[in-house]
Design a protein around this motif. Structure first.
Motif, PDB file in Angstrom:
ATOM      1  N   VAL A   1       0.818  -1.208   0.000  1.00  0.00           N
ATOM      2  CA  VAL A   1       0.000   0.000   0.000  1.00  0.00           C
ATOM      3  C   VAL A   1       0.854   1.261   0.000  1.00  0.00           C
ATOM      4  O   VAL A   1       0.628   2.201  -0.773  1.00  0.00           O
ATOM      5  CB  VAL A   1      -0.969  -0.004   1.198  1.00  0.00           C
ATOM      6  N   GLY A   2       1.887   1.312   0.860  1.00  0.00           N
ATOM      7  CA  GLY A   2       2.708   2.506   0.963  1.00  0.00           C
ATOM      8  C   GLY A   2       3.504   2.812  -0.284  1.00  0.00           C
ATOM      9  O   GLY A   2       3.924   3.959  -0.495  1.00  0.00           O
ATOM     10  N   HIS A   3       3.700   1.829  -1.151  1.00  0.00           N
ATOM     11  CA  HIS A   3       4.504   2.029  -2.357  1.00  0.00           C
ATOM     12  C   HIS A   3       3.668   2.494  -3.549  1.00  0.00           C
ATOM     13  O   HIS A   3       4.235   2.841  -4.587  1.00  0.00           O
ATOM     14  CB  HIS A   3       5.229   0.730  -2.713  1.00  0.00           C
ATOM     15  N   LEU A   4       2.331   2.496  -3.423  1.00  0.00           N
ATOM     16  CA  LEU A   4       1.497   2.939  -4.540  1.00  0.00           C
ATOM     17  C   LEU A   4       1.628   4.439  -4.779  1.00  0.00           C
ATOM     18  O   LEU A   4       1.306   4.928  -5.861  1.00  0.00           O
ATOM     19  CB  LEU A   4       0.033   2.578  -4.297  1.00  0.00           C
ATOM     20  N   ALA A   5       2.084   5.174  -3.763  1.00  0.00           N
ATOM     21  CA  ALA A   5       2.264   6.619  -3.924  1.00  0.00           C
ATOM     22  C   ALA A   5       3.641   6.970  -4.466  1.00  0.00           C
ATOM     23  O   ALA A   5       3.902   8.134  -4.760  1.00  0.00           O
ATOM     24  CB  ALA A   5       2.042   7.317  -2.582  1.00  0.00           C
ATOM     25  N   THR A   6       4.521   5.971  -4.616  1.00  0.00           N
ATOM     26  CA  THR A   6       5.910   6.278  -4.977  1.00  0.00           C
ATOM     27  C   THR A   6       6.408   5.516  -6.196  1.00  0.00           C
ATOM     28  O   THR A   6       7.615   5.394  -6.400  1.00  0.00           O
ATOM     29  CB  THR A   6       6.838   5.987  -3.779  1.00  0.00           C
ATOM     30  N   GLY A   7       5.500   4.953  -7.005  1.00  0.00           N
ATOM     31  CA  GLY A   7       5.942   4.370  -8.261  1.00  0.00           C
ATOM     32  C   GLY A   7       5.546   2.938  -8.524  1.00  0.00           C
ATOM     33  O   GLY A   7       5.813   2.418  -9.610  1.00  0.00           O
ATOM     34  N   LEU A   8       4.905   2.257  -7.577  1.00  0.00           N
ATOM     35  CA  LEU A   8       4.449   0.890  -7.816  1.00  0.00           C
ATOM     36  C   LEU A   8       3.074   0.950  -8.467  1.00  0.00           C
ATOM     37  O   LEU A   8       2.132   1.535  -7.922  1.00  0.00           O
ATOM     38  CB  LEU A   8       4.382   0.109  -6.496  1.00  0.00           C
ATOM     39  N   ASP A   9       2.946   0.347  -9.645  1.00  0.00           N
ATOM     40  CA  ASP A   9       1.725   0.413 -10.438  1.00  0.00           C
ATOM     41  C   ASP A   9       0.599  -0.352  -9.749  1.00  0.00           C
ATOM     42  O   ASP A   9       0.719  -1.549  -9.448  1.00  0.00           O
ATOM     43  CB  ASP A   9       2.012  -0.201 -11.817  1.00  0.00           C
ATOM     44  N   ARG A  10      -0.505   0.333  -9.516  1.00  0.00           N
ATOM     45  CA  ARG A  10      -1.630  -0.329  -8.846  1.00  0.00           C
ATOM     46  C   ARG A  10      -2.223  -1.439  -9.703  1.00  0.00           C
ATOM     47  O   ARG A  10      -2.877  -2.351  -9.180  1.00  0.00           O
ATOM     48  CB  ARG A  10      -2.706   0.689  -8.487  1.00  0.00           C
TER      49      ARG A  10
ATOM     50  N   LEU B   1       1.827   1.809   7.533  1.00  0.00           N
ATOM     51  CA  LEU B   1       2.377   1.041   6.423  1.00  0.00           C
ATOM     52  C   LEU B   1       2.034   1.681   5.092  1.00  0.00           C
ATOM     53  O   LEU B   1       2.729   1.493   4.097  1.00  0.00           O
ATOM     54  CB  LEU B   1       1.820  -0.388   6.449  1.00  0.00           C
ATOM     55  N   GLY B   2       0.945   2.423   5.055  1.00  0.00           N
ATOM     56  CA  GLY B   2       0.521   3.065   3.828  1.00  0.00           C
ATOM     57  C   GLY B   2      -0.879   3.618   3.963  1.00  0.00           C
ATOM     58  O   GLY B   2      -1.650   3.220   4.842  1.00  0.00           O
ATOM     59  N   THR B   3      -1.214   4.557   3.059  1.00  0.00           N
ATOM     60  CA  THR B   3      -2.507   5.228   3.101  1.00  0.00           C
ATOM     61  C   THR B   3      -3.061   5.336   1.688  1.00  0.00           C
ATOM     62  O   THR B   3      -2.340   5.680   0.751  1.00  0.00           O
ATOM     63  CB  THR B   3      -2.380   6.631   3.724  1.00  0.00           C
ATOM     64  N   LEU B   4      -4.348   5.029   1.538  1.00  0.00           N
ATOM     65  CA  LEU B   4      -5.046   5.149   0.265  1.00  0.00           C
ATOM     66  C   LEU B   4      -6.242   6.077   0.427  1.00  0.00           C
ATOM     67  O   LEU B   4      -6.907   6.071   1.476  1.00  0.00           O
ATOM     68  CB  LEU B   4      -5.549   3.784  -0.219  1.00  0.00           C
ATOM     69  N   ALA B   5      -6.524   6.854  -0.622  1.00  0.00           N
ATOM     70  CA  ALA B   5      -7.701   7.712  -0.634  1.00  0.00           C
ATOM     71  C   ALA B   5      -8.585   7.337  -1.809  1.00  0.00           C
ATOM     72  O   ALA B   5      -8.093   7.121  -2.924  1.00  0.00           O
ATOM     73  CB  ALA B   5      -7.293   9.177  -0.741  1.00  0.00           C
ATOM     74  N   MET B   6      -9.896   7.232  -1.567  1.00  0.00           N
ATOM     75  CA  MET B   6     -10.876   7.029  -2.635  1.00  0.00           C
ATOM     76  C   MET B   6     -11.750   8.265  -2.723  1.00  0.00           C
ATOM     77  O   MET B   6     -12.281   8.738  -1.707  1.00  0.00           O
ATOM     78  CB  MET B   6     -11.729   5.792  -2.383  1.00  0.00           C
ATOM     79  N   ILE B   7     -11.880   8.799  -3.928  1.00  0.00           N
ATOM     80  CA  ILE B   7     -12.697   9.990  -4.178  1.00  0.00           C
ATOM     81  C   ILE B   7     -13.796   9.596  -5.144  1.00  0.00           C
ATOM     82  O   ILE B   7     -13.523   9.076  -6.233  1.00  0.00           O
ATOM     83  CB  ILE B   7     -11.855  11.140  -4.754  1.00  0.00           C
ATOM     84  N   THR B   8     -15.069   9.839  -4.776  1.00  0.00           N
ATOM     85  CA  THR B   8     -16.205   9.392  -5.578  1.00  0.00           C
ATOM     86  C   THR B   8     -17.185  10.533  -5.799  1.00  0.00           C
ATOM     87  O   THR B   8     -17.594  11.204  -4.841  1.00  0.00           O
ATOM     88  CB  THR B   8     -16.941   8.234  -4.881  1.00  0.00           C
ATOM     89  N   ASN B   9     -17.561  10.749  -7.039  1.00  0.00           N
ATOM     90  CA  ASN B   9     -18.611  11.701  -7.367  1.00  0.00           C
ATOM     91  C   ASN B   9     -19.951  11.066  -7.020  1.00  0.00           C
ATOM     92  O   ASN B   9     -20.342  10.046  -7.602  1.00  0.00           O
ATOM     93  CB  ASN B   9     -18.556  12.055  -8.852  1.00  0.00           C
ATOM     94  N   THR B  10     -20.657  11.622  -6.051  1.00  0.00           N
ATOM     95  CA  THR B  10     -21.897  11.016  -5.568  1.00  0.00           C
ATOM     96  C   THR B  10     -23.120  11.488  -6.334  1.00  0.00           C
ATOM     97  O   THR B  10     -24.226  11.008  -6.078  1.00  0.00           O
ATOM     98  CB  THR B  10     -22.072  11.285  -4.064  1.00  0.00           C
ATOM     99  N   ASP B  11     -22.946  12.440  -7.267  1.00  0.00           N
ATOM    100  CA  ASP B  11     -24.041  12.754  -8.191  1.00  0.00           C
ATOM    101  C   ASP B  11     -24.135  11.671  -9.259  1.00  0.00           C
ATOM    102  O   ASP B  11     -25.223  11.251  -9.643  1.00  0.00           O
ATOM    103  CB  ASP B  11     -23.806  14.113  -8.855  1.00  0.00           C
ATOM    104  N   ASP B  12     -22.986  11.223  -9.735  1.00  0.00           N
ATOM    105  CA  ASP B  12     -22.905  10.164 -10.739  1.00  0.00           C
ATOM    106  C   ASP B  12     -21.482   9.606 -10.670  1.00  0.00           C
ATOM    107  O   ASP B  12     -20.544  10.240 -11.148  1.00  0.00           O
ATOM    108  CB  ASP B  12     -23.204  10.699 -12.134  1.00  0.00           C
ATOM    109  N   ASN B  13     -21.332   8.445 -10.062  1.00  0.00           N
ATOM    110  CA  ASN B  13     -19.971   7.925  -9.846  1.00  0.00           C
ATOM    111  C   ASN B  13     -19.277   7.558 -11.149  1.00  0.00           C
ATOM    112  O   ASN B  13     -18.074   7.330 -11.157  1.00  0.00           O
ATOM    113  CB  ASN B  13     -19.980   6.741  -8.872  1.00  0.00           C
TER     114      ASN B  13
END
Length: 690
Positions: A77-86, A183-195
């Motif tokens: 998880v912590g490496h997704l912000a630094t170059g590891l392809d999700r 160990l790592g942090t993830l953020a999910m952003i969702t448009n709640t008018d129309d995801n």
């Protein structure tokens, strides 16, 4: 269905298959780039990620964005912000890759990536792959490595159409929970008018903020931090939430605080029990097909999920569910498992504890028949919410083919289930259509019971049916299963050695396809009417089983481009997603042979009822006859007494006298349209007693 097993198997779900997932797909195992193995099941074409029997209950973050499902181990998880392809963790893509390797690219001249086997260097890109051994090395190194790791999945992606929305920039700032090492942090952003306008997830690095470009609208933001213990392992998960954010232009900032994630789900059971693993889902939106988009976590027995108490949003949804699997023991020593789930759909309260009473539990008694598994057995069960949230966990039971499950959940939950058993060089399993169980009632569930047969089944999968045998004007598509006597069950077999299954199709006596260890196929055929024969043979002896050593089913039928019932609206058709599709009129047989769990039948008279019919939604024609015959020690087949009861039902009366000898069974049914089905099971049972 068949699956190629990598090496000898002692049980659990099948290993990685060698082909892309067909529309009808059995449970299977996928290895992640970090070496962890997860079980995948397909429900309505959507992937559900579950635990695999015998695997460590390590923390796993599951993220669903539309049709893509990501299973991200805590160490990544912590490496997704630094170059590891999700995309390396998109299990919907990994399931379609070859069985033995994950293709990757790494920057030329950059940091060496342990575990990667290099295959080529071209300009600025180095290509290679991770195999099972390399993935374990990579995962072990990644968990100890704080420096950036740059690596991407080397696999093509489907082209997508990008809507032309006016975009603005939003800043998300995050305060981690106090005293927590991340160990790592993830953020999910969702448009709640129309995801569909915007749903995405990204890693948050040590600077604790991100900038995202998105359309104007209302947004829910969820930030998940995975805590690290003193020994470097994942422990607790913290979910901070922010709802009803009106994004109207550039320069806005939304702040979230992980310290406000204080509510934790838990359960108290009527009898003492120990937590085996736990899970939770936090859902800000549903896709247009009703599937839930959001975060999920699979945690170990000592980990906890903390979520921020939040009122129901004015825009969109915010649903939270929790799941625990607990071990216990019945008074007679039979192992038992509590499967407990609760759902909060109108906001998240501060108190998430549930005290479960005995009358709130359904009791399910699982039994595996077959008797000759030399490896482990495993049972899997898990909740399925209407939007397909939930997880499936497996219990390994090496010394007994029985398990008791106690189920607790809201009325809208159904439960999927599976059972597996292994032999010296292969394994087999059965899955069920998710079932609803009533609190306070007891249910027996027998797996692999009755006459083992190969071929097609007639049940309706959940929640969207599909045709297991269908055609268009110019091609035929098949998805075969190995079945027991429960019409809601479907099955798979898998062997370490090639040749454990053979599927053949004949047109007017001429072979048009002959393939091994692959039972989902599409083959061209002419539009005019012809007679077809399908032969499906499973060699269980080649997998190490000593009973029901060979199972063969032979189907005959006539078909043309203009014959057969149309595939019902809303069904999946493997032959084509766009062309007119009809269902082949294949026969089915349900043969509840009353064998014991050890694969024996008592001497004397046994009576049971065989039901013959057709695959679901096919054109029905009257069943005109059925024969049932047995062979002792490979001798001539001797017919049993069969009495017609009407509507495709036949009473079979067996009289067994020879004890201690293997008995083979052959059952044949015909219909008024000239179709037939003959299934032969060698060494189906042994007679005991005098």
């Amino acid at each position: 269905m068949a699956a190629v097993i990598a090496g000898a198997t002692a049980g659990g779900a099948p290993a990685i298959a060698t082909a892309a997932p067909p529309p009808v797909q059995p449970a299977r195992t996928v290895i992640l780039p970090t070496g962890e193995k997860v079980a995948l099941t397909w429900v309505n074409g959507h992937v559900r990620v579950g635990r695999l029997a015998g695997q460590p209950a390590s923390a796993l973050t599951v993220v669903t964005v539309g049709a893509d499902v990501y299973a991200i181990p805590a160490e990544a998880v912590g490496h997704l912000a630094t170059g590891l392809d999700r995309e390396l963790f998109d299990v919907t893509r990994l399931a379609a890759l070859p069985a033995d390797r994950i293709p990757v690219t790494v920057p030329q001249g950059g940091q060496a990536v342990p575990g990667v086997t290099i295959t080529s260097r071209n300009g600025t890109v180095t290509k290679g792959y991770l195999d099972a051994a390399g993935a374990r090395v990579f995962g072990d190194t990644l968990g100890k490595n704080a420096s950036p790791v740059r690596m991407a999945l080397d696999a093509p992606t489907a082209g997508t159409v990008q809507p032309n929305y006016a975009m603005v920039t939003l800043t998300v700032r995050y305060t981690p929970p106090a005293g927590v090492t991340s160990l790592g942090t993830l953020a999910m952003i969702t448009n709640t008018d129309d995801n569909r306008k915007y749903t995405n997830f990204v890693g948050i690095g040590s600077e604790n903020y991100i900038k995202v470009s998105l359309p104007k609208g209302h947004y829910t933001i969820i930030v998940n931090t995975i805590a690290k213990s003193v020994d470097g392992k994942a422990t607790d998960s913290y979910f901070a939430t922010s709802t009803d954010n009106a994004v109207t232009g550039d320069g806005q900032t939304v702040a979230l605080d992980g310290g406000r994630a204080t509510a934790t789900p838990s359960f108290t059971t009527p009898r003492p029990s120990s937590v085996l693993d736990a899970g939770a889902d936090l859902i800000p939106a549903r896709a247009t097909d009703g599937i839930a988009n959001g975060f999920g976590v699979l945690d170990g027995p000592n980990d906890h999920v903390f979520v921020q108490p939040t009122s129901a949003p004015r825009h969109g949804i915010l649903e939270f569910d929790a799941y625990e699997r607990r071990s216990a023991t019945e008074p007679d020593g039979t192992p038992a498992t509590y499967h407990l789930t609760a759902d909060w759909s109108a906001g998240i309260p501060a108190d998430l504890h549930r005290t479960v009473q005995p009358n709130q539990l359904a009791r399910v008694s699982d039994r595996i028949f077959g008797g000759d598994a030399s490896g482990q057995r495993a049972f899997g069960r898990g909740p399925v919410y209407p939007d397909l949230r939930g997880e499936t966990s497996s219990d390994t039971v090496p010394n007994t083919p029985s398990l008791v499950d106690y189920l607790y959940g809201p009325p809208n939950v159904r439960w999927d289930a599976a059972a597996y058993q292994g032999a010296a060089s292969g394994a087999e399993g059965m899955e069920t259509v998710p079932q609803a169980y009533q609190p306070g009632r007891s249910y027996p569930v027998d797996w692999m019971h009755g006459l083992a047969t190969a071929g097609f089944f007639g049940g309706k999968p959940f929640p969207r049916p599909y045709c297991v045998a269908c055609r268009t004007a110019d091609k035929l598509a098949l998805s075969t299963f190995v079945m027991d006597s429960n019409p809601d069950h479907s099955g798979w077999v898998g062997g370490a050695n090639p040749g454990f299954e053979r599927l053949q199709v004949f047109q007017d006596g001429t072979s048009i396809v002959d393939t091994t260890d692959k039972d989902d196929l599409t083959v061209p055929l002419p539009a005019d009417s012809h007679t077809y024969r399908i032969e499906d043979t499973v060699d269980r002896a080649a997998m190490g089983f000593s009973t029901s050593t060979k199972i063969s089913s032979v189907y005959t039928f006539s078909s043309s481009a203009t014959s057969g019932a149309a595939v019902p609206t809303g069904w999946n058709c493997a032959a084509s997603a766009t062309e007119a599709c009809t269902i082949l009129p294949l026969l089915t047989m349900n043969v509840p042979l009353p064998v014991s769990q050890a694969g024996t039948l008592p001497a004397g008279t046994s009576t049971f009822v065989v039901t013959a019919g057709h695959v679901t939604a096919a054109t029905k024609s009257a069943i005109t006859g059925l024969t049932f015959a047995t062979s002792v020690d490979g001798g001539a087949y001797v017919p049993a007494t069969v009495t017609g009861l009407g509507n495709g039902r036949y009473r079979v009366t067996l009289r067994s006298a020879a004890t201690g000898h293997p008995v083979s069974v052959r059952v044949t049914a015909q219909d008024a349209a000239g179709g037939s089905l003959s299934t032969t099971t060698e060494n189906a049972y042994t007679v005991t007693g005098s």
